[in-house]
Design an enzyme around this catalytic site. Structure first.
Site, PDB file in Angstrom:
ATOM      1  N   ASP A 103       0.957  -1.132  -0.160  1.00  0.00           N
ATOM      2  CA  ASP A 103      -0.179   0.040  -0.263  1.00  0.00           C
ATOM      3  C   ASP A 103       0.825   1.109  -0.270  1.00  0.00           C
ATOM      4  O   ASP A 103       2.315   1.214   0.479  1.00  0.00           O
ATOM      5  CB  ASP A 103      -0.735   0.036   1.288  1.00  0.00           C
ATOM      6  CG  ASP A 103      -2.050   0.831   0.906  1.00  0.00           C
ATOM      7  OD1 ASP A 103      -2.547   2.328   0.186  1.00  0.00           O
ATOM      8  OD2 ASP A 103      -2.651   1.357   1.827  1.00  0.00           O
ATOM      9  N   ASP A 114      -4.430  -3.509   5.449  1.00  0.00           N
ATOM     10  CA  ASP A 114      -4.904  -3.369   6.926  1.00  0.00           C
ATOM     11  C   ASP A 114      -6.641  -2.784   7.400  1.00  0.00           C
ATOM     12  O   ASP A 114      -6.464  -3.292   8.165  1.00  0.00           O
ATOM     13  CB  ASP A 114      -4.434  -1.420   6.819  1.00  0.00           C
ATOM     14  CG  ASP A 114      -5.016  -0.612   6.358  1.00  0.00           C
ATOM     15  OD1 ASP A 114      -5.339  -0.847   5.386  1.00  0.00           O
ATOM     16  OD2 ASP A 114      -4.344   0.398   6.109  1.00  0.00           O
ATOM     17  N   ASP A 116      -9.332  -6.204   3.376  1.00  0.00           N
ATOM     18  CA  ASP A 116      -8.004  -7.423   2.944  1.00  0.00           C
ATOM     19  C   ASP A 116      -7.245  -8.568   3.185  1.00  0.00           C
ATOM     20  O   ASP A 116      -6.566  -8.992   2.251  1.00  0.00           O
ATOM     21  CB  ASP A 116      -6.750  -5.953   2.995  1.00  0.00           C
ATOM     22  CG  ASP A 116      -6.379  -4.849   2.766  1.00  0.00           C
ATOM     23  OD1 ASP A 116      -6.954  -4.531   1.063  1.00  0.00           O
ATOM     24  OD2 ASP A 116      -5.942  -3.835   3.254  1.00  0.00           O
TER      25      ASP A 116
END
Length: 943
Positions: free
Chosen positions: A349, A656, A660
């Site tokens: 990310d 997070d 996900d």
């Protein structure tokens, strides 16, 4: 299921059939403030930790006896029994020396094995403590985070999306709470929860006002009062029915186990061949000769098979994982270490991982120009037209107004400034703070009114009274929205009408900043109308957000972490692709990727919409060439992972949010954020970053490679030294006549080494030195080579060649030492007895095995590289040498191990010939390095 009274204060009735407030009252808890810390500690002592009952640990005496269950140890015990029987029949010695020595070595080996198992257990237990789940509770009226193991009946549990429910609890209040209970009920869809009383005790899946330990919150939030913990929970009831669970071995442990079994077969076969060879060549004339041959064969088999490998492997893996934890990477299972060393792609990310997750204002564009405000020393970027002073003053006003139209706050904690609030608003506060640290402002404003921000309005305003002056309106928001409400603009210290040209230039500035991946906000102000001033802001509303003075536009960005660029460069050097997957705008993602060296101007940025329309074949082509994915939804991450894995990649994926979790579960190495990540994400992941930092991932990959290298080191060392023992005995028996052994020995059965000497060599070389190999600091640059392939073996053909060469060198050095000191043989001229020559050869073998440990630290680098860095290895080497000296000179040990005192010349020859293992390996390593340099002069393959 009724809750046992011994585990909860509830006396009667199931909590699902009673009013939540009544449940709280019976549990002695105030729903508004929770338990006090003192009461929580008292209940924890009374009811015990909120943990499932651990498997009953075997008592020490059972674990000690288990050490003797190894087939090879049983062989030794049988051999010792045969030795005692022969002694009883012949009675030549006052005591059965061989049997006593074998028994002592068996006991020592068992003690070492028991200690290694205990250390491995402690290391794994310490690892488990690092990954304990956290829960949010209300205690003493304050919200705090606590280990789920410390939850007690009566605690008020605060649940939010992504949390793992820490204990069984009765819902007090609920806002769209949904939990996933498939692990308990098999229900695949999330279950909605509320506080309504149930008419009767319903089946588990229908208890809508209860939440259960181990389930996950998928949506909403709630407060609940804990009614059961530990084994009293519904999960505990199921766990009580389960038998003791055996931990699953890692792929590497399974490979090592296979290796042990294969070696056992090979070595036992060799031992049988050696015994048959001795019988045929030298003959068996008495029961004592038979016992001698039998003891030799059994000892050879025991010494050659590294039976302590599984425990040693567990210790090395667990200690390595603990080192990772100290560097902010908590690896939840030992098997993940293997995958880490093989990672070929890291999908990460952007926000908070590659960037600081703290928005920063870097540019301010005003009527007079553009100003860089990224540091304390503000500087004008427009060198034309003498606008420096005006642009700087306008930038100062822009930042001050933005800091006043603000709901965030700065907190001074021990001289360190901390920020609380929305990241965009804190960016204004920090920029103004930097400004004030250089240019203190005499103005102070008191806030008297506010029109808050909303997504529909795209702006906010506040009303402030200047000390001793008028009331001001300060506004910030989307530049186009704000410009529509402005009639004037500030140029320098003057207010001038905002004409069409001024609006056009302001909007062009917005486009320019947006193209550079900045998020833009406009800032404006005005003197408040009289009615606001008269009523101290009570009449302040949207109608007063008109006739504003436009000051400037700020460019805000979440800047890259300073260490992220270095980490990406290190990953690329290690042959690891880094792919950014973010929900941000493509322009922002591309800008950050270029700044970090993750992508170039020519590299494509693929959006979630493009992924949506791509079929699986097209997606595999996309992931092969794309370093940046933007505007990606969580469900797209799973497709990206699957596509990469279909291309044969070992994928590490960060995440997070709750959504996900599937991608993290599917990835070879799921990595959860420890700060921003939810408990559900942490549960699905194999690794948790306690600092949410990309650099920590790369550091963990390095550590994973070092751990795997160290495993190969101790395998190389153990197998090389064991091969040396086997080959010494085999060639010593086969070539006994050529080497002069049969002529010099008074024994009926001539052996180059006694059974007790073989076992001693195994004892002093296979324990501490092997463990020292497992904790060796990095010798080779592990990040200068590509990732290890998924199918690569821990012991490949090249390593087997090294093992064979080293073992052969050790055997030649040992047998040559004996030949030198004996009359006759290949090297004539010796005058020593066979006992002395065998003691010298025995010492050469032990020294050569210990020196092999220094060789084994690298398959390529010279032995002198980092020679003094491993203090544990040097300590184990020194201890083994002292023990060998004792065996040679201490009288009762001489009797036990068949040795005699050596002269300095014997030591000189033994040390010199033992060092052959160093010189032979140095020559081989030099050839390997030269060949690699010739084939790849620029080191491209390594990079």
């Amino acid at each position: 299921m009724a809750i046992p009274e011994s585990s909860t204060p509830l006396a009667t009735g199931h909590p699902s059939t009673r009013d939540a407030r009544d449940v709280a009252g019976q549990l002695g808890t105030d729903p508004e403030s929770g338990l006090s810390e003192a009461e929580a500690e008292r209940r924890l002592a009374e009811y015990g930790p909120n943990e499932l009952r651990a498997a009953t640990r075997k008592p020490l005496w059972k674990r000690a006896l288990a050490q003797f269950a190894d087939p090879l140890i049983i062989l030794l015990l049988v051999a010792a029994g045969v030795s005692v029987a022969a002694w009883l029949l012949e009675g030549e010695d006052p005591v059965p020396i061989d049997a006593i020595v074998i028994g002592a070595i068996i006991v020592l080996n068992s003690i070492i094995g028991l200690a290694q198992e205990a250390r491995a257990d402690r290391a794994v237990a310490a690892l488990a403590s690092l990954t304990r789940a956290q829960s949010t509770v209300l205690r003493d009226g304050r919200i705090r985070s606590a280990s789920s193991a410390d939850l007690v009946p009566g605690d008020i549990l605060l649940l939010a999306e992504g949390d793992r429910v820490g204990a069984d609890a009765r819902v007090l209040t609920s806002h769209s709470l949904h939990t996933m209970e498939s692990s308990l009920t098999g229900e695949s869809a999330p279950v909605e929860k509320d506080a309504a009383i149930l008419p009767a005790l319903l089946p588990l899946g229908d208890r809508a006002n209860m939440v259960f330990a181990g389930t996950a919150v998928t949506r909403g939030n709630a407060r609940a009062i804990i009614t059961a913990t530990g084994m009293s929970t519904e999960t505990g009831a199921i766990a009580d029915l389960l038998a003791e669970t055996k931990a699953e071995a890692t792929p590497l442990q399974r490979e090592v186990s296979r290796l042990g079994r294969t070696l056992s077969i090979i070595v036992i076969s060799i031992a049988i061949v050696v015994m048959i060879t001795i019988t045929l060549v030298q003959g068996i004339t008495s029961p004592a000769d038979l016992v001698t041959v039998l003891l030799l064969g059994v000892s050879l088999a025991v010494a050659a098979v590294p039976e302590g490998l599984p425990a040693l492997l567990s210790i090395v893996l667990a200690l390595g994982v603990q080192r990772m934890a100290k560097r902010n990477a908590i690896v939840k299972s030992l098997s993940s270490v293997e995958s880490l060393g093989s990672a070929s792609v890291i999908c990460t990310d952007k926000t908070g991982t590659l960037t600081t997750n703290r928005m920063r204002i870097e540019r301010v564009v005003t009527a007079s120009g553009e100003t860089d405000v990224s540091s304390t020393a503000f500087r004008d970027l427009d060198a034309e037209g003498g606008a420096t002073g005006a642009a700087l003053r306008e930038a100062e006003v822009t930042l001050r107004v933005g800091a006043l139209a603000n709901d965030a706050r700065l907190v001074d904690e021990g001289g360190e400034i901390q920020v609380e609030g929305d990241p965009t608003e804190t960016a204004f506060l920090l920029a103004a703070h930097r400004l004030d640290s250089e240019r203190p402002s005499p103005r102070r404003f008191g806030r008297i009114g506010e029109v808050p921000f909303s997504s529909e309005r795209k702006m906010m305003s506040t009303a402030h009274r200047e000390a001793g002056g008028p009331v001001f309106v300060f506004s910030k928001g989307a530049p186009d929205v704000l410009l529509a409400r402005c009639t004037d603009q500030r140029i320098g210290d003057e207010i001038v009408p905002l004409d069409d040209d001024g609006r056009r230039r302001a909007l062009e500035a917005v486009e320019t900043l947006s193209a550079q991946a900045y998020r833009t906000l406009g800032v404006a102000y005005r003197i408040a109308p009289e009615e606001v001033e008269a009523t101290e802001g009570a009449a302040f509303d949207e109608s007063h957000e008109q006739d504003l003075v436009y000051v400037g536009t700020v460019g805000i960005i979440d800047p890259p972490r300073p260490e992220a660029a270095r980490a990406i460069e290190e990953a690329h050097r290690a042959g690891i692709r880094v792919i950014m997957i973010t929900g941000d705008h493509p322009a922002t993602a591309a800008r950050i990727a270029r700044d970090l060296g993750l992508a170039s101007e020519a590299d494509p940025v693929v959006s979630g919409a493009e992924l949506e329309s791509a079929d699986d074949a097209r997606l595999r082509d996309i992931v092969a060439a794309t370093p940046v994915f933007a505007r990606v939804a969580p469900e797209h991450k799973l497709r990206i992972v699957d596509a990469l894995q279909e291309r044969g990649q070992i994928v590490a994926m960060t995440g997070d949010g709750v959504n996900d979790a599937p991608a993290l579960k599917s990835a070879d190495i799921g990595i959860a954020m420890g700060i921003a990540g939810t408990e559900v994400t942490k549960e699905a992941a194999r690794m948790v970053l306690t600092d949410d930092n990309f650099a920590t991932i790369v550091a963990a990959v390095r550590e994973g490679r070092v751990i795997f290298d160290n495993i190969r080191k101790f395998l190389r060392y153990l197998l090389s030294s064991n091969a040396g023992e086997v080959l010494t005995v085999f060639f010593g028996v086969v070539f006994a006549g050529v080497l002069g052994f049969t002529q010099a020995s008074p024994e009926a059965v001539v052996l180059p080494l006694l059974a007790t000497q073989i076992l001693w060599t195994n004892l002093v070389t296979d324990s501490a030195p092997a463990l020292a190999m497992g904790v060796d600091p990095e010798v080779d640059d592990v990040m200068a080579r590509p990732p290890r392939g998924a199918g690569d073996r821990a012991i490949d053909g090249a390593m087997w060649a090294i093992i064979a060469t080293t073992g052969l060198t050790m055997s030649i050095a040992t047998l040559l030492t004996m030949d030198i000191f004996l009359p006759g043989g290949i090297v004539p001229g010796g005058v020593d007895t066979f006992e002395t020559a065998r003691t010298a050869g025995f010492t050469t073998l032990v020294l050569a095995a210990l020196l092999t440990a220094f060789n084994a630290r690298s398959a390529r680098a010279s032995v002198v590289r980092g020679l003094l860095r491993n203090r544990v290895l040097w300590g184990s080497f020194a201890l083994a040498v002292v023990l060998q000296i004792a065996v040679v000179y201490v009288p009762f040990l001489q009797v036990a191990f068949g040795t005699t005192a050596l002269e300095p010349i014997h030591w000189a020859v033994s040390i010199g010939l033992a060092s052959l293992v160093i010189w032979v390996e140095e020559v081989r390593k030099a050839i390997v390095r030269a060949r690699a340099s010739r084939l790849d002069p620029d080191g491209i393959a390594a990079r």
